[in-house]
Enzyme design. Structure first.
Site, PDB file in Angstrom:
ATOM      1  N   GLU A   1      44.203  84.973  25.385  1.00  0.00           N
ATOM      2  CA  GLU A   1      44.707  83.841  24.608  1.00  0.00           C
ATOM      3  C   GLU A   1      45.122  82.713  25.565  1.00  0.00           C
ATOM      4  O   GLU A   1      46.269  82.307  25.666  1.00  0.00           O
ATOM      5  CB  GLU A   1      45.866  84.304  23.696  1.00  0.00           C
ATOM      6  CG  GLU A   1      46.561  83.235  22.866  1.00  0.00           C
ATOM      7  CD  GLU A   1      45.675  82.388  21.964  1.00  0.00           C
ATOM      8  OE1 GLU A   1      44.528  82.773  21.696  1.00  0.00           O
ATOM      9  OE2 GLU A   1      46.149  81.321  21.539  1.00  0.00           O
ATOM     10  N   TRP A   2      44.149  82.243  26.323  1.00  0.00           N
ATOM     11  CA  TRP A   2      44.300  81.076  27.206  1.00  0.00           C
ATOM     12  C   TRP A   2      45.555  81.205  28.083  1.00  0.00           C
ATOM     13  O   TRP A   2      45.762  82.249  28.685  1.00  0.00           O
ATOM     14  CB  TRP A   2      44.266  79.795  26.366  1.00  0.00           C
ATOM     15  CG  TRP A   2      43.025  79.731  25.497  1.00  0.00           C
ATOM     16  CD1 TRP A   2      42.965  79.823  24.133  1.00  0.00           C
ATOM     17  CD2 TRP A   2      41.646  79.600  25.926  1.00  0.00           C
ATOM     18  NE1 TRP A   2      41.651  79.749  23.690  1.00  0.00           N
ATOM     19  CE2 TRP A   2      40.824  79.604  24.765  1.00  0.00           C
ATOM     20  CE3 TRP A   2      41.020  79.480  27.165  1.00  0.00           C
ATOM     21  CZ2 TRP A   2      39.433  79.489  24.820  1.00  0.00           C
ATOM     22  CZ3 TRP A   2      39.624  79.364  27.228  1.00  0.00           C
ATOM     23  CH2 TRP A   2      38.857  79.365  26.068  1.00  0.00           C
TER      24      TRP A   2
ATOM     25  N   TRP B   1      39.975  84.802  12.967  1.00  0.00           N
ATOM     26  CA  TRP B   1      40.205  84.802  14.408  1.00  0.00           C
ATOM     27  C   TRP B   1      41.145  85.948  14.695  1.00  0.00           C
ATOM     28  O   TRP B   1      42.278  85.902  14.239  1.00  0.00           O
ATOM     29  CB  TRP B   1      40.827  83.465  14.876  1.00  0.00           C
ATOM     30  CG  TRP B   1      40.931  83.469  16.376  1.00  0.00           C
ATOM     31  CD1 TRP B   1      41.998  83.883  17.112  1.00  0.00           C
ATOM     32  CD2 TRP B   1      39.912  83.093  17.299  1.00  0.00           C
ATOM     33  NE1 TRP B   1      41.693  83.801  18.444  1.00  0.00           N
ATOM     34  CE2 TRP B   1      40.427  83.321  18.592  1.00  0.00           C
ATOM     35  CE3 TRP B   1      38.601  82.601  17.163  1.00  0.00           C
ATOM     36  CZ2 TRP B   1      39.696  83.069  19.739  1.00  0.00           C
ATOM     37  CZ3 TRP B   1      37.885  82.344  18.307  1.00  0.00           C
ATOM     38  CH2 TRP B   1      38.433  82.582  19.587  1.00  0.00           C
TER      39      TRP B   1
ATOM     40  N   GLU C   1      38.301  79.301  11.728  1.00  0.00           N
ATOM     41  CA  GLU C   1      39.280  80.179  12.378  1.00  0.00           C
ATOM     42  C   GLU C   1      40.516  80.261  11.514  1.00  0.00           C
ATOM     43  O   GLU C   1      40.990  79.249  10.986  1.00  0.00           O
ATOM     44  CB  GLU C   1      39.725  79.633  13.746  1.00  0.00           C
ATOM     45  CG  GLU C   1      38.715  79.737  14.840  1.00  0.00           C
ATOM     46  CD  GLU C   1      39.246  79.212  16.168  1.00  0.00           C
ATOM     47  OE1 GLU C   1      40.479  79.261  16.398  1.00  0.00           O
ATOM     48  OE2 GLU C   1      38.429  78.738  16.963  1.00  0.00           O
TER      49      GLU C   1
ATOM     50  N   GLN D   1      37.121  83.817  26.469  1.00  0.00           N
ATOM     51  CA  GLN D   1      38.165  84.719  25.985  1.00  0.00           C
ATOM     52  C   GLN D   1      37.724  86.176  25.928  1.00  0.00           C
ATOM     53  O   GLN D   1      38.565  87.065  25.894  1.00  0.00           O
ATOM     54  CB  GLN D   1      38.652  84.256  24.615  1.00  0.00           C
ATOM     55  CG  GLN D   1      39.365  82.906  24.667  1.00  0.00           C
ATOM     56  CD  GLN D   1      39.880  82.461  23.317  1.00  0.00           C
ATOM     57  OE1 GLN D   1      39.150  81.852  22.548  1.00  0.00           O
ATOM     58  NE2 GLN D   1      41.122  82.758  23.003  1.00  0.00           N
TER      59      GLN D   1
ATOM     60  N   TYR E   1      46.143  77.585  11.379  1.00  0.00           N
ATOM     61  CA  TYR E   1      47.048  78.696  11.706  1.00  0.00           C
ATOM     62  C   TYR E   1      48.441  78.508  11.115  1.00  0.00           C
ATOM     63  O   TYR E   1      49.037  79.444  10.601  1.00  0.00           O
ATOM     64  CB  TYR E   1      47.163  78.842  13.234  1.00  0.00           C
ATOM     65  CG  TYR E   1      45.884  79.344  13.853  1.00  0.00           C
ATOM     66  CD1 TYR E   1      45.647  80.702  14.004  1.00  0.00           C
ATOM     67  CD2 TYR E   1      44.894  78.449  14.261  1.00  0.00           C
ATOM     68  CE1 TYR E   1      44.463  81.173  14.549  1.00  0.00           C
ATOM     69  CE2 TYR E   1      43.695  78.915  14.810  1.00  0.00           C
ATOM     70  CZ  TYR E   1      43.485  80.278  14.942  1.00  0.00           C
ATOM     71  OH  TYR E   1      42.311  80.741  15.469  1.00  0.00           O
TER      72      TYR E   1
ATOM     73  N   ASN F   1      34.428  72.773  19.636  1.00  0.00           N
ATOM     74  CA  ASN F   1      35.558  73.431  18.987  1.00  0.00           C
ATOM     75  C   ASN F   1      36.883  72.779  19.394  1.00  0.00           C
ATOM     76  O   ASN F   1      37.190  72.702  20.586  1.00  0.00           O
ATOM     77  CB  ASN F   1      35.620  74.913  19.372  1.00  0.00           C
ATOM     78  CG  ASN F   1      36.731  75.638  18.614  1.00  0.00           C
ATOM     79  OD1 ASN F   1      36.694  75.698  17.391  1.00  0.00           O
ATOM     80  ND2 ASN F   1      37.721  76.150  19.320  1.00  0.00           N
ATOM     81  N   GLU F   2      37.650  72.337  18.418  1.00  0.00           N
ATOM     82  CA  GLU F   2      39.012  71.847  18.622  1.00  0.00           C
ATOM     83  C   GLU F   2      39.112  70.826  19.754  1.00  0.00           C
ATOM     84  O   GLU F   2      39.803  71.062  20.765  1.00  0.00           O
ATOM     85  CB  GLU F   2      39.974  73.015  18.860  1.00  0.00           C
ATOM     86  CG  GLU F   2      40.046  73.977  17.696  1.00  0.00           C
ATOM     87  CD  GLU F   2      41.131  75.044  17.870  1.00  0.00           C
ATOM     88  OE1 GLU F   2      41.854  75.016  18.874  1.00  0.00           O
ATOM     89  OE2 GLU F   2      41.261  75.894  16.964  1.00  0.00           O
TER      90      GLU F   2
HETATM   91  O1  IFM Z   1      42.479  81.524  20.685  1.00  0.00           O
HETATM   92  C1  IFM Z   1      42.411  80.255  20.134  1.00  0.00           C
HETATM   93  C2  IFM Z   1      40.996  79.771  20.032  1.00  0.00           C
HETATM   94  O2  IFM Z   1      40.345  79.795  21.255  1.00  0.00           O
HETATM   95  C3  IFM Z   1      40.945  78.355  19.504  1.00  0.00           C
HETATM   96  N1  IFM Z   1      41.717  78.244  18.291  1.00  0.00           N
HETATM   97  C4  IFM Z   1      43.035  78.786  18.269  1.00  0.00           C
HETATM   98  C5  IFM Z   1      43.031  80.234  18.755  1.00  0.00           C
HETATM   99  C6  IFM Z   1      44.434  80.828  18.707  1.00  0.00           C
HETATM  100  O3  IFM Z   1      45.305  80.083  19.511  1.00  0.00           O
END
Ligand code: IFM
Length: 448
Positions: free
Chosen positions: A408-409, A401, A354, A23, A298, A168-169
């Protein structure tokens, strides 16, 4: 740590910011880096908004010194960044690219010189394309390849970095990447998604072992994307059932096996896939206790029995504030989530790894970026964390974050999460008001 009272956070509370390699780094073809699945995916027409890629991103690979200086200016005590696997192992396994490791070496030294503790995430989604070509995460051999990465990173950085996040995730990686095809590598098969998730958990278990073997005094854990699930209509039994199903999908898929409960019975039915082969010893490896649980929060989920409604991210309050990604803003749901984690799983420690928000309209005017909505978002969620700590949640730190606006992907660069604004034309950085707010909280260790 002492109890949080009167707006104060416990002594020793960690205040930091987070990013991930693809990113922000850019420099995708420099110093021997190999291709990642995100290079391939983002360069495939139609996969990302406006065809945007991470080729340059925030050019952090070259500007890391300036970025560390900004973190120092904000008085942050910790920086969570991820290691680009194809920078270290261009072919995914085998040959180590020392020049790639050198970058993280320099970054760590710069952070330590600035008094900022490095937190290394070992995997945030940029799988080497070479491994994807051999089957990717649905293939069990990727777990072995990952342990090679963990070996290389901990052997190089372990004399200076004590804190590691393994994966991560894994839900987003497995479900969006292999199930829905919205993220790299863009595959759509729920059986693959379930296998990818299982292998990510095995990779986490193996990483814990390697980190602990190579780094004296190491602390390591996984980070999960988690969202409390509520019925959209609290009077409708079918919506309660939908919330229970979404809880399996979004939360219990990974929480249950990590905390020794095995996979939820109805996971395969709910995802629409077939469970992978689970070998003897897999579940014990996955359930080996981490030193903390990383929570990425989030927004909550409001579930409806009607999938079309659920897909539109509904909320019972039609006036609820929403971010630029249409995510409802509900800080109280974070307090609920932390209470539920404590009640059902009781990790020894929790890290908010995050939390943050994308809002439209950030503009640099006279060297300043006024972003009151992001500031309010952070303030509300810090209050929620504080409330959870006050009733016994063992939260040890908070990472916003993100350190910078970034890629943002699949959404590309339009959705800005940074507490520092990035002008992608000039690569100029400007601290936003939300960054100044976070700095005040970090400095005083209490709510502003
Ligand atoms: O940008 C992402 C991050 O890479 C992983 N967690 C959620 C963020 C926001 O979508």
């Amino acid at each position: 740590m002492s109890e949080a009272t009167d707006g104060a956070f416990p002594d020793g509370f960690t205040w930091g910011v987070a990013t991930s390699s693809y990113q922000i780094e850019g420099a995708v073809r420099e110093d021997g880096r190999g291709e990642s699945i995100w290079d391939r995916f983002s360069h495939t027409p139609g996969r990302t908004v406006n065809g945007e890629t991470g080729d340059i991103a925030c050019d952090h690979y070259h500007r890391y010194r300036d970025d560390v200086a900004l973190m120092r200016e904000l008085n942050l005590g910790a920086y969570r960044f991820s290691v680009s696997w194809p920078r270290v192992l261009p072919d995914g396994r085998g040959r180590v690219n020392e020049a790639g490791l050198d970058f993280y070496d320099r970054l760590v030294d710069e952070l330590l010189a600035a008094g900022i503790k490095p937190w290394v995430t070992l995997y945030c989604w940029d799988l080497p394309q070479a491994l994807e070509d051999q089957g990717g995460w649905p293939g069990r051999s990727t777990v072995d390849a990952f342990t090679e990465l963990v070996e290389a990173v901990t052997r190089r950085l372990g004399d200076r970095v004590r804190d590691y996040i393994t994966v991560n995730e894994p839900f987003i990686m497995a479900y969006l990447g292999y199930g829905l095809g919205l993220h790299a590598p863009g595959r759509r098969d729920m059986t693959d998604a379930l296998a990818a998730g299982h292998h990510a958990l095995l990779a986490h278990g193996r990483a814990l072992e390697v980190v602990r073997a190579n780094v004296p005094g190491a602390r390591a854990g996984i980070t999960l994307s988690l969202a409390p699930t509520y019925p959209l209509d609290a009077d409708r039994e079918a919506d309660h059932e939908a919330a229970r199903r979404d809880d399996v999908l979004f939360n219990r898929w990974f929480l249950d096996p990590l905390f020794g409960r095995g996979y939820p019975d109805d996971l395969a039915r709910i995802t629409g896939g077939t469970m992978p082969q689970i070998r003897d010893g897999d579940l014990a490896l996955i359930a080996a206790p981490g030193d903390f649980l990383g929570v990425n929060y989030y927004t909550p989920t409001y579930s409806s029995a009607d999938p079309a409604i659920s897909d539109s991210l509904p909320h019972p309050d039609p006036g609820v504030e929403r971010t630029a990604l249409n995510w409802p803003v509900e800080p109280g749901a974070l307090t609920d989530l932390l209470a539920r984690i404590q009640r059902d799983y009781a990790p020894r420690s929790i890290l908010i790894a995050e939390n943050g928000a994308a809002f439209d309209g950030d503009r640099v005017i006279d060297g300043r970026v006024a972003d009151p909505r992001r500031t309010a978002y952070l303030a509300g969620h810090l209050r929620a964390v504080h409330d959870a700590i006050a009733v016994g949640s063992p939260v040890e730190g908070y990472f916003a974050w993100s350190a910078l606006d970034n890629f943002e992907w699949a959404e590309g660069y339009g959705k800005r999460f940074g507490i520092v604004h990035v002008d992608y034309e000039t690569q100029g950085r400007t601290i936003k008001d939300s960054g100044r707010y976070l700095a005040r909280v970090a400095t005083s260790n209490r709510l502003d």
